[in-house]
Design a protein around this motif. Structure first.
Motif, PDB file in Angstrom:
ATOM      1  N   HIS A  29      73.159  14.223  77.120  1.00 20.48           N
ATOM      2  CA  HIS A  29      74.203  14.364  78.133  1.00 20.48           C
ATOM      3  C   HIS A  29      73.797  13.518  79.329  1.00 20.48           C
ATOM      4  O   HIS A  29      72.598  13.341  79.602  1.00 20.48           O
ATOM      5  N   ILE A  30      74.773  12.997  80.058  1.00 21.93           N
ATOM      6  CA  ILE A  30      74.482  12.113  81.184  1.00 21.93           C
ATOM      7  C   ILE A  30      75.230  12.573  82.428  1.00 21.93           C
ATOM      8  O   ILE A  30      76.426  12.893  82.375  1.00 21.93           O
ATOM      9  N   ILE A  31      74.501  12.598  83.553  1.00 24.30           N
ATOM     10  CA  ILE A  31      75.109  12.771  84.870  1.00 24.30           C
ATOM     11  C   ILE A  31      74.834  11.493  85.653  1.00 24.30           C
ATOM     12  O   ILE A  31      73.688  11.050  85.735  1.00 24.30           O
ATOM     13  N   VAL A  32      75.885  10.887  86.191  1.00 26.15           N
ATOM     14  CA  VAL A  32      75.737   9.642  86.948  1.00 26.15           C
ATOM     15  C   VAL A  32      76.128   9.881  88.400  1.00 26.15           C
ATOM     16  O   VAL A  32      77.218  10.397  88.682  1.00 26.15           O
ATOM     17  N   LEU A  33      75.233   9.502  89.316  1.00 26.15           N
ATOM     18  CA  LEU A  33      75.527   9.560  90.743  1.00 26.15           C
ATOM     19  C   LEU A  33      75.762   8.156  91.279  1.00 26.15           C
ATOM     20  O   LEU A  33      75.161   7.189  90.808  1.00 26.15           O
ATOM     21  N   GLY A  34      76.621   8.061  92.280  1.00 23.00           N
ATOM     22  CA  GLY A  34      76.849   6.814  92.988  1.00 23.00           C
ATOM     23  C   GLY A  34      77.195   7.119  94.424  1.00 23.00           C
ATOM     24  O   GLY A  34      78.134   7.885  94.685  1.00 23.00           O
ATOM     25  N   ARG A  35      76.416   6.603  95.356  1.00 22.84           N
ATOM     26  CA  ARG A  35      76.614   6.874  96.782  1.00 22.84           C
ATOM     27  C   ARG A  35      76.736   8.367  97.065  1.00 22.84           C
ATOM     28  O   ARG A  35      77.577   8.815  97.852  1.00 22.84           O
ATOM     29  N   GLY A  36      75.898   9.141  96.394  1.00 18.22           N
ATOM     30  CA  GLY A  36      75.828  10.570  96.660  1.00 18.22           C
ATOM     31  C   GLY A  36      76.895  11.416  96.024  1.00 18.22           C
ATOM     32  O   GLY A  36      76.977  12.620  96.269  1.00 18.22           O
ATOM     33  N   ARG A  37      77.721  10.816  95.156  1.00 17.76           N
ATOM     34  CA  ARG A  37      78.795  11.553  94.493  1.00 17.76           C
ATOM     35  C   ARG A  37      78.595  11.521  92.987  1.00 17.76           C
ATOM     36  O   ARG A  37      78.002  10.584  92.452  1.00 17.76           O
ATOM     37  N   VAL A  38      79.124  12.528  92.286  1.00 18.95           N
ATOM     38  CA  VAL A  38      79.071  12.530  90.828  1.00 18.95           C
ATOM     39  C   VAL A  38      80.176  11.610  90.301  1.00 18.95           C
ATOM     40  O   VAL A  38      81.360  11.851  90.522  1.00 18.95           O
ATOM     41  N   LEU A  39      79.768  10.549  89.606  1.00 18.35           N
ATOM     42  CA  LEU A  39      80.727   9.614  89.020  1.00 18.35           C
ATOM     43  C   LEU A  39      81.079   9.988  87.586  1.00 18.35           C
ATOM     44  O   LEU A  39      82.167   9.670  87.107  1.00 18.35           O
ATOM     45  N   ALA A  40      80.149  10.635  86.888  1.00 17.37           N
ATOM     46  CA  ALA A  40      80.389  11.026  85.496  1.00 17.37           C
ATOM     47  C   ALA A  40      79.471  12.172  85.133  1.00 17.37           C
ATOM     48  O   ALA A  40      78.353  12.287  85.651  1.00 17.37           O
ATOM     49  N   ASP A  41      79.944  13.018  84.245  1.00 16.42           N
ATOM     50  CA  ASP A  41      79.173  14.164  83.766  1.00 16.42           C
ATOM     51  C   ASP A  41      79.701  14.454  82.365  1.00 16.42           C
ATOM     52  O   ASP A  41      80.703  15.151  82.203  1.00 16.42           O
ATOM     53  N   ALA A  42      79.040  13.864  81.344  1.00 12.85           N
ATOM     54  CA  ALA A  42      79.603  13.920  79.996  1.00 12.85           C
ATOM     55  C   ALA A  42      78.534  13.646  78.949  1.00 12.85           C
ATOM     56  O   ALA A  42      77.483  13.070  79.262  1.00 12.85           O
ATOM     57  N   GLY A  86      68.502  23.379  76.021  1.00 10.68           N
ATOM     58  CA  GLY A  86      68.730  22.980  74.644  1.00 10.68           C
ATOM     59  C   GLY A  86      69.133  21.535  74.457  1.00 10.68           C
ATOM     60  O   GLY A  86      69.405  21.112  73.333  1.00 10.68           O
ATOM     61  N   LYS A  87      69.174  20.755  75.532  1.00  7.17           N
ATOM     62  CA  LYS A  87      69.485  19.324  75.404  1.00  7.17           C
ATOM     63  C   LYS A  87      68.841  18.558  76.549  1.00  7.17           C
ATOM     64  O   LYS A  87      68.503  19.131  77.590  1.00  7.17           O
ATOM     65  N   VAL A  88      68.671  17.267  76.323  1.00  8.79           N
ATOM     66  CA  VAL A  88      68.107  16.398  77.353  1.00  8.79           C
ATOM     67  C   VAL A  88      69.254  15.848  78.185  1.00  8.79           C
ATOM     68  O   VAL A  88      70.161  15.195  77.660  1.00  8.79           O
ATOM     69  N   THR A  89      69.216  16.121  79.482  1.00  9.22           N
ATOM     70  CA  THR A  89      70.252  15.611  80.388  1.00  9.22           C
ATOM     71  C   THR A  89      69.686  14.441  81.172  1.00  9.22           C
ATOM     72  O   THR A  89      68.690  14.583  81.900  1.00  9.22           O
ATOM     73  N   GLY A  90      70.298  13.280  81.015  1.00 12.09           N
ATOM     74  CA  GLY A  90      69.886  12.089  81.743  1.00 12.09           C
ATOM     75  C   GLY A  90      70.520  12.070  83.118  1.00 12.09           C
ATOM     76  O   GLY A  90      71.691  12.425  83.276  1.00 12.09           O
ATOM     77  N   PHE A  91      69.750  11.653  84.122  1.00 13.67           N
ATOM     78  CA  PHE A  91      70.216  11.604  85.511  1.00 13.67           C
ATOM     79  C   PHE A  91      70.145  10.155  85.956  1.00 13.67           C
ATOM     80  O   PHE A  91      69.047   9.603  86.128  1.00 13.67           O
ATOM     81  N   LEU A  92      71.296   9.524  86.113  1.00 11.79           N
ATOM     82  CA  LEU A  92      71.356   8.088  86.356  1.00 11.79           C
ATOM     83  C   LEU A  92      72.050   7.776  87.677  1.00 11.79           C
ATOM     84  O   LEU A  92      72.817   8.577  88.200  1.00 11.79           O
ATOM     85  N   GLY A  93      71.794   6.576  88.159  1.00 11.09           N
ATOM     86  CA  GLY A  93      72.461   6.104  89.363  1.00 11.09           C
ATOM     87  C   GLY A  93      71.702   4.936  89.954  1.00 11.09           C
ATOM     88  O   GLY A  93      70.492   4.801  89.755  1.00 11.09           O
ATOM     89  N   PRO A  94      72.388   4.081  90.714  1.00  8.59           N
ATOM     90  CA  PRO A  94      71.716   2.947  91.357  1.00  8.59           C
ATOM     91  C   PRO A  94      70.727   3.436  92.406  1.00  8.59           C
ATOM     92  O   PRO A  94      70.739   4.601  92.807  1.00  8.59           O
ATOM     93  N   ASN A  95      69.856   2.537  92.861  1.00  7.28           N
ATOM     94  CA  ASN A  95      68.967   2.865  93.970  1.00  7.28           C
ATOM     95  C   ASN A  95      69.803   3.302  95.168  1.00  7.28           C
ATOM     96  O   ASN A  95      70.804   2.672  95.507  1.00  7.28           O
ATOM     97  N   GLY A  96      69.392   4.402  95.798  1.00  3.47           N
ATOM     98  CA  GLY A  96      70.138   4.904  96.948  1.00  3.47           C
ATOM     99  C   GLY A  96      71.304   5.794  96.586  1.00  3.47           C
ATOM    100  O   GLY A  96      72.073   6.200  97.460  1.00  3.47           O
ATOM    101  N   ALA A  97      71.436   6.141  95.288  1.00  2.00           N
ATOM    102  CA  ALA A  97      72.577   6.948  94.854  1.00  2.00           C
ATOM    103  C   ALA A  97      72.429   8.421  95.209  1.00  2.00           C
ATOM    104  O   ALA A  97      73.410   9.166  95.210  1.00  2.00           O
ATOM    105  N   GLY A  98      71.202   8.876  95.479  1.00  2.00           N
ATOM    106  CA  GLY A  98      70.971  10.273  95.820  1.00  2.00           C
ATOM    107  C   GLY A  98      70.246  11.067  94.753  1.00  2.00           C
ATOM    108  O   GLY A  98      70.098  12.287  94.875  1.00  2.00           O
ATOM    109  N   LYS A  99      69.770  10.387  93.703  1.00  2.00           N
ATOM    110  CA  LYS A  99      69.091  11.103  92.608  1.00  2.00           C
ATOM    111  C   LYS A  99      67.816  11.795  93.084  1.00  2.00           C
ATOM    112  O   LYS A  99      67.612  12.979  92.823  1.00  2.00           O
TER     113      LYS A  99
END
Length: 302
Positions: free
Chosen positions: A196-209, A27-40
């Motif tokens: 909604h946004i999920i942000v990865l950084g170095r293989g970890r979840v930095l934000a989910d909101a 029911g919503k678009v979830t964005g999956f973000l992170g720098p190159n090499g973040a694990g996305k």
């Protein structure tokens, strides 16, 4: 729904994904973000069974992807638009995929029309531009009319019309109750598309909101001030929690103070203001602050 529980993936001594947990709701678009090499990409590959997790689990609709009886009709995936037999036409590529699931040829014609490939449907995919290849990849993802869509950089190489079409399409898909996971490096486009946004950084979840919550938490309001006495105003607001950026002799940006506060301070000292414009932070601002310490491949300032 996509659910990752303590998901991990290691390649030798490198931890590409480390104990990641998140939920992608329908029911919503979830964005999956992170720098190159973040694990996305590794995470997306694990969702659809292309990489085996070192630890944890990820499910789609409560089941492992590899256990789905009819994957194309349940999950539409675009991970690599170049993963096409270059000697086949777009039409034959889609017909071959459809045949594996008993999907009628009429659906192939339908997704070709939906994605704007009608004029090149009988041409070899190996001669496609980057943008046309992306359209073919999206057509393949839509082939089974799936409830879940996983799209990695779907607007890469598309012209403005194509970018707007992807935006409208994924938002429409979410409005129908579908689960949509969308990755992109275009922050301005993600801000217009995602709920909604999920942000990865170095293989970890930095934000989910939610997008608005993320921006509010990781940015501060900035006020553009134009005045013949900007230095006086800059000196007035030189305190902890406030930063002043000089843009021109008569223009400054003040971050961390309200426009009303700046206006009152100027009025009290008879400082003329020619402009007082508050601006809110952007998703790009929030993303850069959030991932600043987790960028694996950094460039030098020039």
């Amino acid at each position: 729904m996509i659910v990752a529980e303590n998901l991990s993936k290691s390649f030798g001594a490198k931890h590409a994904v480390a104990d990641v947990s998140f939920t992608v709701s329908p029911g919503k678009v979830t964005g999956f973000l992170g720098p190159n090499g973040a694990g996305k990409s590794t995470t997306m590959r694990m969702i659809v069974g292309l990489d085996r997790p070192t630890g944890g689990r990820v499910t789609v609709g409560g089941r492992d992807y590899t256990g789905l009886r009819s994957p194309l009709t349940e999950v539409g995936v675009l991970l690599d638009a170049k993963a096409v037999h270059t000697g086949r036409s777009a039409q034959n590529h889609l017909r071959a995929m459809a045949a594996t699931h008993g999907i009628p040829r009429s659906r192939v014609d339908e997704v070709i029309d939906i994605t704007g490939l009608s004029s090149v449907a009988r041409k070899r995919a190996g001669g496609f531009s980057l943008g046309m290849g992306q359209r073919l990849g999206i057509a393949a993802a839509l082939l089974g009319d799936p409830h879940t869509l996983i799209l990695d950089e779907p607007v890469n190489g598309l012209d403005p019309e194509g970018v707007m079409w992807v935006r409208r399409f994924v938002r429409h898909a979410a409005s129908e109750g579908r689960t949509v996971l969308l990755s992109s490096h275009l922050m301005s486009e993600m801000a217009l598309t995602a709920d909604h946004i999920i942000v990865l950084g170095r293989g970890r979840v930095l934000a989910d909101a939610p997008v608005d919550d993320l921006v509010r938490q990781w940015t501060r309001a900035t006020v553009r001030v134009r005045s013949p006495r900007t230095q006086e105003l800059a000196d007035l607001f030189a305190r902890d929690g406030v930063s002043v950026t000089h843009l021109a002799a008569d223009v400054i940006d003040i971050e961390g103070a309200l426009a009303s506060e700046i206006g009152d301070a100027a009025a009290a000292r008879s400082i003329a203001l020619h402009e007082l414009t508050p601006t809110s932070g952007t998703l790009e601002d929030a993303y850069l602050r959030l991932t600043g310490d987790d960028v694996e491949y950094k460039t030098k300032d020039i």
